[in-house]
Write a protein that holds these residues in place. Structure first.
Motif, PDB file in Angstrom:
ATOM      1  N   LEU A  38     -33.414 -31.906  13.010  1.00 16.52           N
ATOM      2  CA  LEU A  38     -33.922 -31.073  11.923  1.00 16.52           C
ATOM      3  C   LEU A  38     -33.044 -31.217  10.684  1.00 16.52           C
ATOM      4  CD1 LEU A  38     -36.081 -28.951  11.252  1.00 16.52           C
ATOM      5  CD2 LEU A  38     -34.483 -27.221  12.014  1.00 16.52           C
ATOM      6  N   ASP A  55     -32.779 -24.713   2.725  1.00 13.06           N
ATOM      7  CA  ASP A  55     -33.438 -25.132   3.957  1.00 13.06           C
ATOM      8  C   ASP A  55     -32.429 -25.321   5.090  1.00 13.06           C
ATOM      9  OD1 ASP A  55     -35.896 -25.067   2.746  1.00 13.06           O
ATOM     10  OD2 ASP A  55     -36.070 -27.250   2.503  1.00 13.06           O
ATOM     11  N   ASN A  59     -32.561 -23.296   8.508  1.00  7.21           N
ATOM     12  CA  ASN A  59     -32.727 -24.057   9.751  1.00  7.21           C
ATOM     13  C   ASN A  59     -31.529 -23.887  10.685  1.00  7.21           C
ATOM     14  OD1 ASN A  59     -35.255 -25.012   9.037  1.00  7.21           O
ATOM     15  ND2 ASN A  59     -34.424 -26.812   8.010  1.00  7.21           N
TER      16      ASN A  59
END
Length: 116
Positions: A38, A55, A59
Motif C-alpha cells: 500500500l 494518504d 494508510n
C-alpha cells in the motif's frame, strides 16, 4: 491411560501449537506485506507531496489497526488453546494419580497374603 498415550497426546498438542504459531506468523506477514504494498502504491501515485503524506498517514493508521486486530485475535486463540491444553493435562495427571492410588492397595494386599 498409558504413558505412551500421554506422550502421543503431548506430541499432538505440540504439533497443534506449532500450526497456530505458523498461522500467526503468516497473518502478521500478510499484514506487513499489505502495508508495504500500500505504501509503495501511494508513493508511486502521481499526487502532490501534501496529498501523498496525508494518504500515507491515513494508510499507516489503517494498517496499524488491522495488524493490531489480527494480533489480538491470534493472541486470544492461542490463550484459549493454552487453557484447554492445561485443563486436559491436569485431568490426565489426576486420572493417573487416581489410577496409581487404586493399584497400590492391591499390590500391598498381594504382598501381605501368605503363600502356603
Amino acid at each position: 491411560m498409558k504413558i505412551k498415550d500421554l506422550l502421543e497426546k503431548r506430541k499432538q498438542a505440540n504439533k497443534k501449537a506449532a500450526k497456530k504459531k505458523t498461522a500467526k506468523s503468516i497473518a502478521v506477514g500478510a499484514g506487513v506485506g499489505a502495508a508495504v504494498g500500500l505504501t509503495a502504491g501511494v508513493l508511486l501515485a502521481p499526487k502532490s507531496g501534501k496529498e501523498t503524506r496525508e494518504d500515507l498517514a491515513e494508510n499507516a493508521k489503517v494498517a496499524a489497526e488491522k495488524v493490531a486486530e489480527g494480533t489480538k485475535v491470534a493472541a486470544e486463540k492461542v490463550a484459549e488453546g493454552t487453557k484447554k491444553a492445561a485443563v486436559l493435562v491436569k485431568g490426565k495427571v489426576a486420572e493417573l494419580k487416581n489410577k496409581k492410588v487404586e493399584e497400590e492397595p492391591q499390590e500391598e494386599l498381594e504382598n501381605e497374603v501368605p503363600e502356603n
